[in-house]
Design an enzyme around this catalytic site. Structure first.
Site, PDB file in Angstrom:
ATOM      1  N   ARG A 165      36.932 -16.594 -43.945  1.00 50.47           N
ATOM      2  CA  ARG A 165      38.423 -16.423 -43.566  1.00 50.47           C
ATOM      3  C   ARG A 165      38.896 -15.070 -43.372  1.00 50.47           C
ATOM      4  O   ARG A 165      39.722 -14.605 -42.359  1.00 50.47           O
ATOM      5  CB  ARG A 165      39.174 -16.934 -44.924  1.00 50.47           C
ATOM      6  CG  ARG A 165      38.883 -18.281 -45.121  1.00 50.47           C
ATOM      7  CD  ARG A 165      39.447 -18.937 -46.475  1.00 50.47           C
ATOM      8  NE  ARG A 165      38.741 -18.146 -47.572  1.00 50.47           N
ATOM      9  CZ  ARG A 165      38.820 -18.516 -48.895  1.00 50.47           C
ATOM     10  NH1 ARG A 165      39.752 -19.355 -49.110  1.00 50.47           N
ATOM     11  NH2 ARG A 165      38.084 -17.767 -49.734  1.00 50.47           N
ATOM     12  N   GLU A 191      30.860 -32.833 -55.881  1.00 50.00           N
ATOM     13  CA  GLU A 191      29.656 -32.462 -56.781  1.00 50.00           C
ATOM     14  C   GLU A 191      30.175 -33.079 -58.086  1.00 50.00           C
ATOM     15  O   GLU A 191      29.226 -33.596 -58.972  1.00 50.00           O
ATOM     16  CB  GLU A 191      29.471 -30.902 -56.783  1.00 50.00           C
ATOM     17  CG  GLU A 191      28.476 -30.802 -55.546  1.00 50.00           C
ATOM     18  CD  GLU A 191      28.684 -29.237 -55.447  1.00 50.00           C
ATOM     19  OE1 GLU A 191      27.634 -28.558 -54.827  1.00 50.00           O
ATOM     20  OE2 GLU A 191      29.721 -28.568 -55.519  1.00 50.00           O
ATOM     21  N   ASP A 244      20.820 -28.866 -59.085  1.00 48.01           N
ATOM     22  CA  ASP A 244      20.695 -28.917 -57.655  1.00 48.01           C
ATOM     23  C   ASP A 244      19.645 -29.307 -57.106  1.00 48.01           C
ATOM     24  O   ASP A 244      19.351 -29.576 -56.077  1.00 48.01           O
ATOM     25  CB  ASP A 244      21.289 -27.378 -57.023  1.00 48.01           C
ATOM     26  CG  ASP A 244      22.754 -27.526 -56.722  1.00 48.01           C
ATOM     27  OD1 ASP A 244      23.227 -28.639 -56.529  1.00 48.01           O
ATOM     28  OD2 ASP A 244      23.617 -26.732 -56.737  1.00 48.01           O
TER      29      ASP A 244
END
Length: 358
Positions: free
Chosen positions: A255, A343, A124
């Site tokens: 959520r 990704e 990353d």
């Protein structure tokens, strides 16, 4: 698909293990199958992955690609994994204690599961490796900077996937907000990262699900002196007990917090997250000298319209206007749109190049 062209991609995040298989022999890398499994039990996870591959008619993988969050100061290019790379990854564990040990464990399981297959690491941090010194350098003594203590930046594979998706529509000045359990904001000029919110580790920047984001370092000194905190307690606080979980006292899952409304602490956690992201976007606007487009990606960024509205409302002063529906393009000095984080496809493309296929 030939018998020697399928590749398995493993995308291990802080809370999930996504997988996908691609046909490396085809230039545009068609996906064969994709899914998500529970990473807690490695053997059970791979049994589920193999079952999904078989159901899709995929041949056994010729290579396995791994998303690895942090390669430390020595691993700044995507590469095939060998004993030397593993040794460097082990040295990088202190930089990302939430991610690197888990990645090494997954790598060991994958190597045993698919013996003799190429294992490939995609980091990353690579997307941010060319940041200018003004962004890369941390305000600490040179003695620390010379041993690798600097801004690395993360979510680079996600950022690269957004740049790829925009293609010819890529603006000169782009801000990417990858918002999920981990969250970061990146300034992109001409397709290249020039600044980003995360620093030495994935714990800095915006408030996250269970991570503090940027924090007054004096707080940590206070906790060491007054609370008797050592390294283990500090690490647990920063990475696992803070962020929206710490603010709400309930959960770091957006959520759950939405569902808990009108609980005051849950609402405060949501509001603080949104404001934190907006402030980082404004900082990236400064680095870019203005912004033509904001792209929201990641689980929250792509799917949580309420949070996007809060962030864009905080940035209305900069002329930020948001797409009102999927596929629509708003008008204004700075448009805000969503794109999925792909990704796995980016990792497959790097695997294709490293293996000389396609």
């Amino acid at each position: 698909m030939t018998a020697a062209s399928s590749a398995l991609v493993l995308n291990s995040g802080s809370s999930s293990l996504k997988f996908a298989a691609f046909d490396l022999a085809v230039p545009d890398l068609p996906a064969i199958v994709s899914g998500q499994v529970d990473p807690a039990d490695g053997e059970a996870a791979f049994a589920a992955i193999d079952a999904a591959l078989a159901k899709a008619g995929a041949s056994p993988p010729i290579a396995v690609g791994h998303r690895i969050v942090h390669g430390g100061p020595q691993l700044l290019r995507h590469c095939r994994i060998d004993a030397e790379v593993i040794a460097k990854l082990e040295q990088a564990e202190p930089f990302a204690p939430l991610h690197v040990p888990a990645a090494l464990a997954l790598l060991a399981t994958a190597t045993a599961r698919y013996p003799g297959r190429a294992q490939i690491a995609c980091f990353d941090t690579v997307f941010h490796a060319g940041m200018p010194d003004i962004a890369r350098t941390l305000p600490i003594p040179r003695t620390q900077r010379t041993v690798g203590v600097h801004r690395y930046g993360f979510h680079g594979l996600s950022c690269e996937s957004v740049v790829d998706q925009l293609g010819p529509d890529l603006p000169a000045r782009l801000v990417i907000a990858h918002l999920g359990n981990g969250a970061s904001v990146t300034a992109v000029r001409g397709g290249r990262s020039i600044d980003t919110s995360m620093g030495l580790t994935p714990s800095g920047g915006v408030i996250m699900g269970t991570r503090t984001g940027d924090l007054d370092p004096g707080i940590l000194i206070h906790l060491m002196r007054a609370g008797g905190y050592g390294p283990a307690e500090m690490e647990r606080l920063i990475d696992k007990e803070a962020g929206m979980l710490g603010i709400s006292g309930r959960s770091g899952d957006m959520r759950v917090l939405h569902h808990a409304s009108p609980d005051a602490d849950a609402n405060l956690a949501i509001a603080m997250f949104g404001r934190s992201v907006a402030k980082q976007i404004a900082a990236m606007m400064t680095a870019l000298g203005g912004t033509d487009m904001i792209v929201f990606t990641g689980g929250i960024g792509e799917h949580d319209g309420r949070v996007r509205e809060m962030i864009c409302a905080d940035l209305a002063w900069a002329g930020v206007t948001q797409a009102t529906e999927v596929g629509s393009t708003p008008r204004g000095p700075c448009i805000a749109i969503t794109r999925p984080s792909r990704e796995e496809a980016v990792i497959a493309r790097h695997m294709q190049a490293l293996l000389g296929m396609g």
